[in-house]
Design a protein around this motif. Sequence first.
Motif, PDB file in Angstrom:
ATOM      1  N   LEU A   1      88.974  22.909   9.744  1.00 54.98           N
ATOM      2  CA  LEU A   1      88.622  24.332   9.723  1.00 54.98           C
ATOM      3  C   LEU A   1      89.208  25.028  10.956  1.00 54.98           C
ATOM      4  O   LEU A   1      89.785  26.122  10.860  1.00 54.98           O
ATOM      5  CB  LEU A   1      87.098  24.432   9.753  1.00 54.98           C
ATOM      6  CG  LEU A   1      86.421  25.676   9.213  1.00 54.98           C
ATOM      7  CD1 LEU A   1      86.698  25.815   7.738  1.00 54.98           C
ATOM      8  CD2 LEU A   1      84.923  25.586   9.460  1.00 54.98           C
ATOM      9  N   ALA A   2      89.081  24.342  12.094  1.00 57.08           N
ATOM     10  CA  ALA A   2      89.653  24.896  13.321  1.00 57.08           C
ATOM     11  C   ALA A   2      91.165  25.014  13.204  1.00 57.08           C
ATOM     12  O   ALA A   2      91.758  26.031  13.590  1.00 57.08           O
ATOM     13  CB  ALA A   2      89.282  24.003  14.511  1.00 57.08           C
TER      14      ALA A   2
ATOM     15  N   LEU B   1      90.526  32.607  18.652  1.00 54.40           N
ATOM     16  CA  LEU B   1      89.706  33.557  17.898  1.00 54.40           C
ATOM     17  C   LEU B   1      89.312  34.744  18.758  1.00 54.40           C
ATOM     18  O   LEU B   1      89.129  35.856  18.275  1.00 54.40           O
ATOM     19  CB  LEU B   1      88.439  32.859  17.395  1.00 54.40           C
ATOM     20  CG  LEU B   1      88.518  32.270  16.005  1.00 54.40           C
ATOM     21  CD1 LEU B   1      87.233  31.572  15.666  1.00 54.40           C
ATOM     22  CD2 LEU B   1      88.810  33.348  14.985  1.00 54.40           C
ATOM     23  N   ALA B   2      89.158  34.482  20.053  1.00 55.36           N
ATOM     24  CA  ALA B   2      88.761  35.555  20.954  1.00 55.36           C
ATOM     25  C   ALA B   2      89.922  36.505  21.212  1.00 55.36           C
ATOM     26  O   ALA B   2      89.742  37.548  21.839  1.00 55.36           O
ATOM     27  CB  ALA B   2      88.257  34.971  22.273  1.00 55.36           C
ATOM     28  N   GLY B   3      91.098  36.124  20.726  1.00 50.71           N
ATOM     29  CA  GLY B   3      92.237  37.027  20.845  1.00 50.71           C
ATOM     30  C   GLY B   3      92.841  37.077  22.220  1.00 50.71           C
ATOM     31  O   GLY B   3      93.488  38.046  22.591  1.00 50.71           O
ATOM     32  N   PHE B   4      92.621  36.002  23.016  1.00 50.25           N
ATOM     33  CA  PHE B   4      93.205  35.998  24.348  1.00 50.25           C
ATOM     34  C   PHE B   4      94.693  35.657  24.294  1.00 50.25           C
ATOM     35  O   PHE B   4      95.457  36.038  25.123  1.00 50.25           O
ATOM     36  CB  PHE B   4      92.457  35.050  25.283  1.00 50.25           C
ATOM     37  CG  PHE B   4      91.075  35.549  25.588  1.00 50.25           C
ATOM     38  CD1 PHE B   4      90.893  36.838  26.090  1.00 50.25           C
ATOM     39  CD2 PHE B   4      89.963  34.759  25.353  1.00 50.25           C
ATOM     40  CE1 PHE B   4      89.619  37.313  26.367  1.00 50.25           C
ATOM     41  CE2 PHE B   4      88.684  35.237  25.628  1.00 50.25           C
ATOM     42  CZ  PHE B   4      88.520  36.512  26.132  1.00 50.25           C
TER      43      PHE B   4
ATOM     44  N   GLY C   1      83.269  14.734  11.416  1.00 52.62           N
ATOM     45  CA  GLY C   1      83.645  16.050  11.927  1.00 52.62           C
ATOM     46  C   GLY C   1      85.081  16.468  11.644  1.00 52.62           C
ATOM     47  O   GLY C   1      85.505  17.542  12.066  1.00 52.62           O
TER      48      GLY C   1
ATOM     49  N   MET D   1      87.972  17.536  23.188  1.00 48.88           N
ATOM     50  CA  MET D   1      87.345  18.859  23.035  1.00 48.88           C
ATOM     51  C   MET D   1      88.390  19.957  22.845  1.00 48.88           C
ATOM     52  O   MET D   1      88.056  21.044  22.395  1.00 48.88           O
ATOM     53  CB  MET D   1      86.532  19.176  24.282  1.00 48.88           C
ATOM     54  CG  MET D   1      85.062  18.885  24.173  1.00 48.88           C
ATOM     55  SD  MET D   1      84.281  19.558  25.631  1.00 48.88           S
ATOM     56  CE  MET D   1      84.082  18.129  26.628  1.00 48.88           C
TER      57      MET D   1
ATOM     58  N   TYR E   1      85.538  19.803  10.091  1.00 43.99           N
ATOM     59  CA  TYR E   1      85.387  20.956  10.984  1.00 43.99           C
ATOM     60  C   TYR E   1      86.646  21.143  11.829  1.00 43.99           C
ATOM     61  O   TYR E   1      87.036  22.266  12.127  1.00 43.99           O
ATOM     62  CB  TYR E   1      84.165  20.775  11.877  1.00 43.99           C
ATOM     63  CG  TYR E   1      82.864  20.832  11.124  1.00 43.99           C
ATOM     64  CD1 TYR E   1      82.414  22.027  10.580  1.00 43.99           C
ATOM     65  CD2 TYR E   1      82.093  19.698  10.939  1.00 43.99           C
ATOM     66  CE1 TYR E   1      81.227  22.088   9.883  1.00 43.99           C
ATOM     67  CE2 TYR E   1      80.904  19.744  10.240  1.00 43.99           C
ATOM     68  CZ  TYR E   1      80.474  20.938   9.713  1.00 43.99           C
ATOM     69  OH  TYR E   1      79.297  20.994   9.017  1.00 43.99           O
TER      70      TYR E   1
ATOM     71  N   ILE F   1      92.212  27.985  11.130  1.00 38.95           N
ATOM     72  CA  ILE F   1      92.144  29.246  11.864  1.00 38.95           C
ATOM     73  C   ILE F   1      93.251  29.302  12.902  1.00 38.95           C
ATOM     74  O   ILE F   1      93.908  30.327  13.075  1.00 38.95           O
ATOM     75  CB  ILE F   1      90.768  29.388  12.540  1.00 38.95           C
ATOM     76  CG1 ILE F   1      89.685  29.473  11.479  1.00 38.95           C
ATOM     77  CG2 ILE F   1      90.741  30.608  13.452  1.00 38.95           C
ATOM     78  CD1 ILE F   1      88.312  29.200  12.004  1.00 38.95           C
TER      79      ILE F   1
ATOM     80  N   GLU G   1      87.198  12.700  26.935  1.00 41.01           N
ATOM     81  CA  GLU G   1      86.294  13.644  26.281  1.00 41.01           C
ATOM     82  C   GLU G   1      86.868  15.056  26.291  1.00 41.01           C
ATOM     83  O   GLU G   1      86.749  15.804  25.325  1.00 41.01           O
ATOM     84  CB  GLU G   1      84.928  13.642  26.975  1.00 41.01           C
ATOM     85  CG  GLU G   1      84.131  12.380  26.749  1.00 41.01           C
ATOM     86  CD  GLU G   1      83.962  12.064  25.276  1.00 41.01           C
ATOM     87  OE1 GLU G   1      83.867  13.003  24.485  1.00 41.01           O
ATOM     88  OE2 GLU G   1      83.949  10.876  24.932  1.00 41.01           O
TER      89      GLU G   1
ATOM     90  N   TYR H   1      88.686  22.335  19.718  1.00 40.80           N
ATOM     91  CA  TYR H   1      87.607  23.308  19.569  1.00 40.80           C
ATOM     92  C   TYR H   1      87.757  24.453  20.569  1.00 40.80           C
ATOM     93  O   TYR H   1      87.603  25.624  20.219  1.00 40.80           O
ATOM     94  CB  TYR H   1      86.252  22.622  19.764  1.00 40.80           C
ATOM     95  CG  TYR H   1      86.085  21.390  18.921  1.00 40.80           C
ATOM     96  CD1 TYR H   1      86.108  21.485  17.531  1.00 40.80           C
ATOM     97  CD2 TYR H   1      85.941  20.130  19.486  1.00 40.80           C
ATOM     98  CE1 TYR H   1      85.972  20.362  16.742  1.00 40.80           C
ATOM     99  CE2 TYR H   1      85.804  19.005  18.704  1.00 40.80           C
ATOM    100  CZ  TYR H   1      85.825  19.128  17.341  1.00 40.80           C
ATOM    101  OH  TYR H   1      85.691  18.012  16.565  1.00 40.80           O
ATOM    102  N   VAL H   2      88.052  24.082  21.812  1.00 38.60           N
ATOM    103  CA  VAL H   2      88.201  25.104  22.850  1.00 38.60           C
ATOM    104  C   VAL H   2      89.366  26.031  22.498  1.00 38.60           C
ATOM    105  O   VAL H   2      89.247  27.260  22.547  1.00 38.60           O
ATOM    106  CB  VAL H   2      88.425  24.447  24.227  1.00 38.60           C
ATOM    107  CG1 VAL H   2      88.670  25.507  25.277  1.00 38.60           C
ATOM    108  CG2 VAL H   2      87.234  23.580  24.608  1.00 38.60           C
TER     109      VAL H   2
ATOM    110  N   THR I   1      90.616  26.727  19.645  1.00 32.87           N
ATOM    111  CA  THR I   1      90.300  27.591  18.512  1.00 32.87           C
ATOM    112  C   THR I   1      89.438  28.770  18.950  1.00 32.87           C
ATOM    113  O   THR I   1      89.662  29.910  18.522  1.00 32.87           O
ATOM    114  CB  THR I   1      89.570  26.787  17.420  1.00 32.87           C
ATOM    115  OG1 THR I   1      90.395  25.683  17.068  1.00 32.87           O
ATOM    116  CG2 THR I   1      89.306  27.639  16.200  1.00 32.87           C
ATOM    117  N   VAL I   2      88.456  28.487  19.805  1.00 32.52           N
ATOM    118  CA  VAL I   2      87.599  29.571  20.300  1.00 32.52           C
ATOM    119  C   VAL I   2      88.438  30.602  21.062  1.00 32.52           C
ATOM    120  O   VAL I   2      88.306  31.808  20.854  1.00 32.52           O
ATOM    121  CB  VAL I   2      86.479  29.014  21.219  1.00 32.52           C
ATOM    122  CG1 VAL I   2      85.768  30.149  21.931  1.00 32.52           C
ATOM    123  CG2 VAL I   2      85.500  28.201  20.407  1.00 32.52           C
TER     124      VAL I   2
END
Lengths: 362, 329
Positions: free
Chosen positions: B250-251, B308-311, B244, B298, B247, B254, B294, B301-302, B304-305
Amino acid sequence: MTGLPKWVDLGLLPLMNLALAFLIAGGVVAIIGESPVEALSVMLKGAFVYDGGLGYTLYYTTNFLFTGLAVSVAFHAMLFNIGGEGQAAIGGLGAILVCLALDAVMPGLIVIPLAIAAAAVFGGAWAVVPGWLQAYRGSHIVITTIMFNFIAAGVLVSLLSGPLMRAGQSSPQSRDIAEAAQLPFIHDIARALGFPATSTPLNLSFVLALIAAVGVWVLIWRTRWGYALRAVGQSEPAAQYAGIRVPRTVVAAMAISGALAGCMAVNEILGAQHKMVLNFTAGYGFTGIAVALMGRNHPVGIFLAALLFGALYQGGAELDFEFQTITREMVLLIQGLIILFSGALSLMFVPALQRVFRPGPA
Amino acid sequence: MDWAALSELWIDTLRILDGSFRLATPLILCAMAGLVSERSGVIDIGLEGKMLAAAFAAAAVASLSGSPWAGLVAALGVSAALALVHGFACITHRGEQIISGVAINILASGGTVVAGIALFRQGGQSPPLMADERFRPIALPGAEALSGIPVIGPFYAELVSGHTLPVYLALIAVPLVAWMLARTTFGLRLRATGEMPLAVDSAGVSVVLIRYRAVLIAGLLCGLAGVFLSTAHGAGFVREMSAGKGYIALAAMIFGKWRPWPVLGACLLFGFLETAAARLQGVQLPLIGEAPVELILMLPYVATVVLLAGFFGRAIPPKALGVPYRKER
């Protein structure tokens, strides 16, 4: 679109792409030093002829039907849901939570529908977040669904090695669910009806998957909402101009897509394994992409493609027994080739075919 | 706190940074690869697959030939070949870039095991590599001599010196990519291709060629990442050894908003999180209890999300990203 006769577009072209994938895979087998024909016959026998082969094939088919349908519903709205893996994992979480909480106190007739609903709702919710982020915040759905796959995997690891872990065990899996909450095996039903049947993991989820396929067909091609969905996929501005609420449609499409992926867990948890183990999704979510691509996003095509992949998976397992040098990973290679040729390079043969079927000045 | 404890803490800090840096290496190489490809307008979610295939090629050839350099050449070759497949599908045939990337990842995941079993019959692994079949840590001049000096000595010996070749190459890759993008004609054209290919085309420059070159550079960088995994960091190929990382890269790409230096920062941050998680395994923390390993893993990933959401901040991809270019006739 391609200007080709329908039978070429829907029949010949996909078959050519598939044939190319198998041709290259056959070449790899030959390079390894085994006979491609023999390998293929082993796979076919393993998938359809040997005792119980068909049962296993249809059991895998069930998974691919769910994940393939999931990818296709999103794709009709031009959304790439590559988060099937995570949505199935979280769907499984919903199913197992219901089973663990209720299987001792309630009859199966209540627990099973609840567990199926939970799988769908959890899987759907896991897809709604990326859908919402795409529709209202403009973040790319491919990236968010990839990230959500990893987050789901992390959630499962921490739960299965923590609160959900079977007491007195150190392997990351839940306890077995009570018999009442298990979906009946097809071989048990057959035996009850007086037919002899070999034990296989094939269970009633297969029927559920077939119902889902019909449901998707009705939804996409026979309802107003399905029309809106396809309109959004064809042209967002046009759909908006026609009064379709695009963001809402996007979120709903992802919800249904995720719910279908989540239902894959029903086959694994309620049907075949009767517990939740780590990585029970085993890549089926990704294979759903190949299934949807091959099946051209139509339930009939998806059924055929799911059957093909079911046969490949079951036949691939047979390779392990018959050969020293080729194993089931061969199937992964074939799968990659199919995605490449039926997906990314699906139009490679179009110019050549156009020359054959549309002679004269175009 | 006395001097000895302080010095102990300093060395501990350096070791964590050293570990972060090491774990960030494949991320840096892959993220730079993704960056170059995506700035030219070609989505690359096949970083993972190219790295995995390269890791296999490096270990297999190093094991068969006895030379890590032969392994390096093979890895670059395999990864570049996969990159060209991606280019052929996405640039020449204008296929779906995401589907092509998925195909490459799955091809690599299956292909490496198939080839591994055919070659070595060890369940898909390569034989463990001997010391001289790997890239070994390079002791920079003076590391030994300077190690006695307080503060700076350990810094030089622990953090700067003693890495393998791919690690240093990853570090060089960042300024090189940054310079290429910002200061060279090719870089300017590459960026323009990713934003407005029509303009590049009207200037008489081939969009197809620029994108092919970008994709090829991405292939080579992923190849180096694979070399790092199996012949520098590890000693041999293990199935799914990329785990992974492609990936996460990739994160990071971004997260760094498709810009070389911020991307480097993101890679180092993610590498640090990985090191911290590994170190905290089973450790009891005050107030929280057992360290939530864990959750830490994580975080990339969190984050990056959320980004991306622009918060917080906004990650805006190149305008023509994912759009195949059709030359008008």
